[in-house]
Write an enzyme that holds these catalytic residues in place. Sequence first.
Site, PDB file in Angstrom:
ATOM      1  N   ASN A   1      54.172 -31.626 147.934  1.00 49.41           N
ATOM      2  CA  ASN A   1      54.819 -32.519 146.973  1.00 49.41           C
ATOM      3  C   ASN A   1      56.334 -32.421 147.159  1.00 49.41           C
ATOM      4  O   ASN A   1      56.876 -31.317 147.318  1.00 49.41           O
ATOM      5  CB  ASN A   1      54.434 -32.121 145.547  1.00 49.41           C
ATOM      6  CG  ASN A   1      52.937 -32.284 145.295  1.00 49.41           C
ATOM      7  OD1 ASN A   1      52.315 -33.208 145.812  1.00 49.41           O
ATOM      8  ND2 ASN A   1      52.364 -31.392 144.505  1.00 49.41           N
TER       9      ASN A   1
ATOM     10  N   GLU B   1      56.916 -29.347 141.159  1.00 47.25           N
ATOM     11  CA  GLU B   1      57.323 -28.638 139.941  1.00 47.25           C
ATOM     12  C   GLU B   1      58.081 -27.369 140.257  1.00 47.25           C
ATOM     13  O   GLU B   1      58.918 -26.924 139.457  1.00 47.25           O
ATOM     14  CB  GLU B   1      56.084 -28.297 139.096  1.00 47.25           C
ATOM     15  CG  GLU B   1      55.432 -29.531 138.492  1.00 47.25           C
ATOM     16  CD  GLU B   1      54.147 -29.218 137.736  1.00 47.25           C
ATOM     17  OE1 GLU B   1      53.726 -28.046 137.742  1.00 47.25           O
ATOM     18  OE2 GLU B   1      53.582 -30.162 137.162  1.00 47.25           O
TER      19      GLU B   1
ATOM     20  N   HIS C   1      56.392 -25.375 149.414  1.00 47.53           N
ATOM     21  CA  HIS C   1      55.055 -24.783 149.527  1.00 47.53           C
ATOM     22  C   HIS C   1      54.054 -25.853 149.897  1.00 47.53           C
ATOM     23  O   HIS C   1      54.276 -27.036 149.640  1.00 47.53           O
ATOM     24  CB  HIS C   1      54.641 -24.115 148.201  1.00 47.53           C
ATOM     25  CG  HIS C   1      54.755 -25.008 147.017  1.00 47.53           C
ATOM     26  ND1 HIS C   1      55.953 -25.252 146.376  1.00 47.53           N
ATOM     27  CD2 HIS C   1      53.833 -25.755 146.362  1.00 47.53           C
ATOM     28  CE1 HIS C   1      55.759 -26.082 145.367  1.00 47.53           C
ATOM     29  NE2 HIS C   1      54.473 -26.419 145.344  1.00 47.53           N
TER      30      HIS C   1
ATOM     31  N   HIS D   1      49.992 -26.981 149.514  1.00 54.07           N
ATOM     32  CA  HIS D   1      48.719 -26.770 148.831  1.00 54.07           C
ATOM     33  C   HIS D   1      47.591 -26.904 149.852  1.00 54.07           C
ATOM     34  O   HIS D   1      47.582 -27.855 150.638  1.00 54.07           O
ATOM     35  CB  HIS D   1      48.493 -27.842 147.751  1.00 54.07           C
ATOM     36  CG  HIS D   1      49.523 -27.848 146.660  1.00 54.07           C
ATOM     37  ND1 HIS D   1      49.263 -27.368 145.397  1.00 54.07           N
ATOM     38  CD2 HIS D   1      50.811 -28.275 146.635  1.00 54.07           C
ATOM     39  CE1 HIS D   1      50.340 -27.509 144.633  1.00 54.07           C
ATOM     40  NE2 HIS D   1      51.295 -28.069 145.366  1.00 54.07           N
TER      41      HIS D   1
HETATM   42  P1  AMP Z   1      54.020 -28.280 142.849  1.00 52.73           P
HETATM   43  O1  AMP Z   1      53.668 -29.169 141.708  1.00 52.73           O
HETATM   44  O2  AMP Z   1      53.723 -28.881 144.193  1.00 52.73           O
HETATM   45  O3  AMP Z   1      55.447 -27.771 142.742  1.00 52.73           O
HETATM   46  O4  AMP Z   1      53.037 -27.041 142.756  1.00 52.73           O
HETATM   47  C1  AMP Z   1      53.306 -25.900 142.028  1.00 52.73           C
HETATM   48  C2  AMP Z   1      52.006 -25.172 141.863  1.00 52.73           C
HETATM   49  O5  AMP Z   1      52.262 -23.831 141.525  1.00 52.73           O
HETATM   50  C3  AMP Z   1      51.089 -25.745 140.786  1.00 52.73           C
HETATM   51  O6  AMP Z   1      49.856 -26.165 141.362  1.00 52.73           O
HETATM   52  C4  AMP Z   1      50.901 -24.586 139.812  1.00 52.73           C
HETATM   53  O7  AMP Z   1      49.600 -24.516 139.278  1.00 52.73           O
HETATM   54  C5  AMP Z   1      51.215 -23.386 140.690  1.00 52.73           C
HETATM   55  N1  AMP Z   1      51.686 -22.192 139.996  1.00 52.73           N
HETATM   56  C6  AMP Z   1      52.601 -22.116 139.014  1.00 52.73           C
HETATM   57  N2  AMP Z   1      52.799 -20.832 138.646  1.00 52.73           N
HETATM   58  C7  AMP Z   1      51.980 -20.078 139.420  1.00 52.73           C
HETATM   59  C8  AMP Z   1      51.702 -18.675 139.515  1.00 52.73           C
HETATM   60  N3  AMP Z   1      52.334 -17.771 138.747  1.00 52.73           N
HETATM   61  N4  AMP Z   1      50.795 -18.273 140.419  1.00 52.73           N
HETATM   62  C9  AMP Z   1      50.141 -19.155 141.184  1.00 52.73           C
HETATM   63  N5  AMP Z   1      50.356 -20.487 141.159  1.00 52.73           N
HETATM   64  C10 AMP Z   1      51.268 -20.933 140.278  1.00 52.73           C
END
Ligand code: AMP
Length: 108
Positions: free
Chosen positions: A87, A95, A100, A102
């Site tokens: 993303n 977010e 990163h 997925h």
């Molecule tokens: P994005 O929306 O692409 O930035 O993805 C961020 C991801 O990080 C989301 O899918 C969240 O569920 C995940 N996330 C947030 N905090 C944590 C955490 N402490 N451990 C593992 N995943 C997390």
Amino acid sequence: MSECLFCKIIGREIPTDFVFEDQEVVAFKDINPQAPLHLLIVPRKHIETVNVLTPEDAPLISRMILAARDLAKRFGVAQSGYRLVVNVEKGGGQEIFHIHMHLLGGWC
Ligand code: AMP
Ligand code: ZN
């Protein structure tokens, strides 16, 4: 001190079970899984978004994809198939502003 969540995870300030780590990349399970298997592949280097990647980052991005490929095999979704998603910026659903990838799979 970094306020970045993923830098804190990588720095072990926030306890997290890594499913993979090497000198450049770590991987762990997403806390809010959107698929039966949902992993995050994260470079140790803090890079905010795809938009600020430089040519020097190319080997790191390759490394992330190869790590994802290996993890898909290890978690048994290589043959059934999986999605690799990055993303980019808020409008793209990003977010956490530490780049990163997925890995989503395990539906069949
Ligand atoms: P994005 O929306 O692409 O930035 O993805 C961020 C991801 O990080 C989301 O899918 C969240 O569920 C995940 N996330 C947030 N905090 C944590 C955490 N402490 N451990 C593992 N995943 C997390
Ligand atoms: Zn970071």
